[in-house]
Design a protein around this motif. Sequence first.
Motif, PDB file in Angstrom:
ATOM      1  N   GLY A 152       0.805  -1.225   0.000  1.00 36.88           N
ATOM      2  CA  GLY A 152       0.000   0.000   0.000  1.00 36.88           C
ATOM      3  C   GLY A 152       0.832   1.266   0.000  1.00 36.88           C
ATOM      4  N   LYS A 153       1.864   1.305   0.826  1.00 39.11           N
ATOM      5  CA  LYS A 153       2.678   2.521   0.909  1.00 39.11           C
ATOM      6  C   LYS A 153       3.409   2.788  -0.404  1.00 39.11           C
ATOM      7  N   SER A 156       0.916   4.104  -2.840  1.00 33.93           N
ATOM      8  CA  SER A 156       0.570   5.478  -2.473  1.00 33.93           C
ATOM      9  C   SER A 156       1.701   6.436  -2.843  1.00 33.93           C
ATOM     10  N   ASP A 157       2.953   6.028  -2.606  1.00 30.57           N
ATOM     11  CA  ASP A 157       4.098   6.864  -2.972  1.00 30.57           C
ATOM     12  C   ASP A 157       4.174   7.063  -4.491  1.00 30.57           C
ATOM     13  N   ALA A 160       1.503   9.541  -5.438  1.00 32.43           N
ATOM     14  CA  ALA A 160       1.944  10.865  -5.000  1.00 32.43           C
ATOM     15  C   ALA A 160       3.041  11.400  -5.913  1.00 32.43           C
ATOM     16  N   LEU A 170      -1.517  16.341  -3.139  1.00 33.56           N
ATOM     17  CA  LEU A 170      -2.019  15.024  -2.767  1.00 33.56           C
ATOM     18  C   LEU A 170      -3.544  14.995  -2.732  1.00 33.56           C
ATOM     19  N   ILE A 179      -4.684  10.231  -0.750  1.00 32.31           N
ATOM     20  CA  ILE A 179      -3.298   9.798  -0.867  1.00 32.31           C
ATOM     21  C   ILE A 179      -2.500  10.306   0.324  1.00 32.31           C
ATOM     22  N   GLY A 181       0.895   9.262   0.545  1.00 38.20           N
ATOM     23  CA  GLY A 181       2.263   8.886   0.211  1.00 38.20           C
ATOM     24  C   GLY A 181       3.176  10.087   0.072  1.00 38.20           C
TER      25      GLY A 181
END
Length: 235
Positions: A152-153, A156-157, A160, A170, A179, A181
Amino acid sequence: MANQTEPVPSLADLKARLLDGDETVTAEQLAHAAELAQWEDLRRQAAELKAAEEAEADRLDRITATGRQLVASFDDDGDAADLDIIRDAVASIAQRADRRKEAFSAAFGALTREGVPVDGQPVAGVTRHLHGMGLGERIVIDGRTVTYIAPGKSVSDAIASGLGDVGKSLGYLSPGLVIAGRRKPRTETPEQAADREARREAARAYIAKQEQAKSDERQAMQAALQARRDKRSKA
């Protein structure tokens, strides 16, 4: 000396003269002036009606052009293609994450059964560590730390970073997508950079083609509008 034509008195003038007691005003003059005044009023009304009709036709043409331009802006299948790419990428990332999670759990259990101690001396270059200090379970193999991290991270990054690449915050995808990230610089091989640049150029060419098509449509609409105006002016 040339004869000068007497100006035809208006209906208002004749009425004023009659009210002042001018007995030279005839019934024929008054009738003629009334007919002339009515004729001029009808011509004025006709001109106003024609101008109003032309204005309304122009307004309808502008409304039609606005609607067509809006539809043309939304008739772009680029979103569908990109969303399919995102969908496939998320599915691939999730499947890869499942394989890694299963492999890590199996390896951690196997090392436990083989007696590899927690936080102890390496056995054949391998050590294992439990949760702690903000870190999850991890296995160190010849100095390389391997641990499972939910994707997930990273996803998300990546989102972003994509938003940051085009100067968006974001919150741009809110409220449908929140978001949390962080934007990260790209790490890619020269081949990947060349492929990305090629895809970017292809996207630019596609956008330019779409914009040119919209411009051509606007020009065609303007030409059609001018033709209608010319036709009405000659009517």
